[in-house]
Design an enzyme around this catalytic site. Structure first.
Site, PDB file in Angstrom:
ATOM      1  N   ASN A  10       8.330  10.140   1.210  1.00 19.38           N
ATOM      2  CA  ASN A  10       6.987  10.224   1.779  1.00 19.38           C
ATOM      3  C   ASN A  10       6.289   8.886   1.521  1.00 19.38           C
ATOM      4  O   ASN A  10       5.940   8.586   0.383  1.00 19.38           O
ATOM      5  CB  ASN A  10       6.232  11.388   1.116  1.00 19.38           C
ATOM      6  N   LYS A  12       3.399   7.907   2.540  1.00 17.20           N
ATOM      7  CA  LYS A  12       1.928   7.998   2.460  1.00 17.20           C
ATOM      8  C   LYS A  12       1.298   6.853   3.259  1.00 17.20           C
ATOM      9  O   LYS A  12       1.828   6.474   4.298  1.00 17.20           O
ATOM     10  CB  LYS A  12       1.493   7.997   0.992  1.00 17.20           C
ATOM     11  N   HIS A  96       0.700  18.680   2.695  1.00 18.74           N
ATOM     12  CA  HIS A  96       0.827  17.873   1.471  1.00 18.74           C
ATOM     13  C   HIS A  96      -0.480  17.985   0.677  1.00 18.74           C
ATOM     14  O   HIS A  96      -1.560  18.053   1.252  1.00 18.74           O
ATOM     15  CB  HIS A  96       1.112  16.407   1.823  1.00 18.74           C
ATOM     16  N   GLU A  98      -2.255  15.925  -0.822  1.00 16.78           N
ATOM     17  CA  GLU A  98      -3.291  14.922  -0.529  1.00 16.78           C
ATOM     18  C   GLU A  98      -4.066  15.302   0.730  1.00 16.78           C
ATOM     19  O   GLU A  98      -5.253  15.024   0.850  1.00 16.78           O
ATOM     20  CB  GLU A  98      -2.653  13.529  -0.423  1.00 16.78           C
ATOM     21  N   GLU A 168       5.486  20.960  -5.005  1.00 13.09           N
ATOM     22  CA  GLU A 168       4.961  19.726  -5.589  1.00 13.09           C
ATOM     23  C   GLU A 168       3.736  20.048  -6.450  1.00 13.09           C
ATOM     24  O   GLU A 168       2.620  20.178  -5.920  1.00 13.09           O
ATOM     25  CB  GLU A 168       4.552  18.751  -4.493  1.00 13.09           C
ATOM     26  N   GLY A 174       2.508  11.226  -8.336  1.00 11.30           N
ATOM     27  CA  GLY A 174       2.032   9.869  -8.587  1.00 11.30           C
ATOM     28  C   GLY A 174       1.546   9.627 -10.001  1.00 11.30           C
ATOM     29  O   GLY A 174       0.953   8.599 -10.284  1.00 11.30           O
ATOM     30  N   SER A 214       6.725  12.654  -8.969  1.00 14.06           N
ATOM     31  CA  SER A 214       7.279  11.658  -9.896  1.00 14.06           C
ATOM     32  C   SER A 214       8.803  11.722 -10.006  1.00 14.06           C
ATOM     33  O   SER A 214       9.353  11.521 -11.088  1.00 14.06           O
ATOM     34  CB  SER A 214       6.613  11.787 -11.270  1.00 14.06           C
TER      35      SER A 214
HETATM   36  P1  PGA Z   1       5.428  10.701  -6.065  1.00 12.35           P
HETATM   37  O1  PGA Z   1       4.867  11.471  -4.775  1.00 12.35           O
HETATM   38  O2  PGA Z   1       6.927  10.762  -5.991  1.00 12.35           O
HETATM   39  O3  PGA Z   1       4.899   9.311  -5.955  1.00 12.35           O
HETATM   40  O4  PGA Z   1       4.908  11.425  -7.263  1.00 12.35           O
HETATM   41  C1  PGA Z   1       5.468  12.641  -4.326  1.00 12.35           C
HETATM   42  C2  PGA Z   1       4.775  13.171  -3.093  1.00 12.35           C
HETATM   43  O5  PGA Z   1       3.555  13.044  -2.973  1.00 12.35           O
HETATM   44  O6  PGA Z   1       5.428  13.717  -2.205  1.00 12.35           O
END
Ligand code: PGA
Length: 252
Positions: A10, A12, A96, A98, A168, A174, A214
Site C-alpha cells: 500500500n 498511500k 483502510h 486512514e 490491520e 506505521g 509494521s
Molecule cells: P505500515 O502500513 O506497513 O507502514 O505499518 C500498513 C498499512 O497501512 O497498510
C-alpha cells in the site's frame, strides 16, 4: 486448508508517477517469482500512478486505494469504477483505517464499494482493525465483528473469490509496533469464524486473510507461518523495490 499467499504493498500518498514507473518495471521479475510460488503480488498506488504502474507491469495486481460506488454523477473529487477499469486496474482497497479516520469512511459505505467490486468480479481488499483505545479497552473483537458484518452482510457470495480481508490494528500501522503473532493469529481466526457464521465454513476456509501493520522483511515470515494468516498488506516496507523483494523472498 491450503490457500494461496497474498502480498500487497500500500503506497498511500507516496511516489510520483515517474517513481511508480521505475518500481513497476523493476518488479517484473518479482511477479514471475511470485507466480512460480503461488503468491498473488500487488501494489496500491495513488490514482495518478495507477495507469503507469499497470502499463509497465501488466502482470502485477494493481489496486486503487479507494473507489466510489456510483458510476458517474455530481460527486466532486471522487473516482468511479468505470474510470479505473478503463486503465485496467484490478480492484480496490476498501476501508483502510486512514480512510476511516481522516475521511470518515464508514463500514456501510465500504459495503457499497465492496458490493460494486465483487459484482463486477474485481478484487475488493477490505481492511478492518481496532484503534489503540479500543484495543486497550478490550473491544477488539466487538469492533471487528461490527466492521465485518456491516461491510459484508447481505452480499451475494457468488463472486467472493476476489474478496480479501486484511486485519490491520490501527495502533500498529506505521508505528513500528507490530501486533504479536498471538494477536494476529487470534484475530484472523476470529475473522474466519465470523465469516463462517455469516456465510459458510466452506467459504471462510477459502478466503485469504492478511495481516497488516509494521510488517517488515524481518517479521513477515512469522506472520505467514500462522495458520489463519495468508499474507500481508504492507505500507512503509513496500515502497522500495529492494525491500519489496525481501518481503516476497521471505514468504516463498
Ligand atoms: P505500515 O502500513 O506497513 O507502514 O505499518 C500498513 C498499512 O497501512 O497498510
Amino acid at each position: 486448508m491450503k490457500r494461496n499467499k497474498v502480498l500487497v504493498g500500500n503506497w498511500k500518498m507516496h511516489k510520483l508517477a515517474v517513481d511508480a514507473k521505475h518500481f513497476s518495471q523493476d518488479s517484473r521479475e518479482l511477479v514471475a517469482l511470485a507466480k512460480k510460488h503461488q503468491v498473488l503480488l500487488g501494489v496500491a498506488p495513488t490514482y495518478l500512478s495507477l495507469q503507469v504502474t499497470k502499463e509497465n507491469n501488466p502482470e502485477l495486481l494493481v489496486l486503487s486505494q479507494n473507489v466510489y460506488f456510483e458510476d458517474k454523477g455530481a460527486f466532486t473529487g471522487e473516482i468511479s469504477w468505470p474510470m479505473l477499469e478503463e486503465i485496467h486496474v484490478d480492484g480496490a482497497l476498501i476501508g483502510h483505517s486512514e480512510r476511516r479516520t481522516y475521511f470518515n469512511e464508514t463500514s456501510l459505505a465500504c459495503h457499497k464499494k465492496i458490493a460494486k467490486m465483487l459484482s463486477l468480479d474485481r478484487y475488493a481488499l477490505y481492511c478492518v482493525g481496532e484503534t489503540l483505545s479500543e484495543f486497550q479497552a478490550g473491544l477488539t473483537k466487538e469492533v471487528i465483528r461490527k466492521q465485518i458484518s456491516e461491510g459484508l452482510q447481505g452480499l451475494s457470495t457468488n463472486n467472493f473469490h476476489k474478496l480479501i480481508i486484511a486485519y490491520e490494528p490501527v495502533w500498529s500501522i506505521g508505528t513500528g509496533i507490530n501486533a504479536s503473532a498471538e494477536i494476529a493469529q487470534d484475530i484472523c481466526k476470529f475473522i474466519r469464524e465470523e465469516l463462517a457464521n455469516l456465510f459458510s465454513k466452506d467459504l471462510s476456509d477459502r478466503l485469504p486473510i492478511l495481516y497488516g501493520g509494521s510488517v517488515k522483511p524481518n517479521n513477515i515470515a512469522e506472520y505467514l507461518s500462522l495458520s489463519d494468516v495468508d499474507g500481508a498488506l504492507v505500507g512503509g516496507a513496500s515502497l522500495e523495490i529492494h525491500s519489496f523483494k525481501e518481503l516476497l523472498q521471505a514468504i516463498i
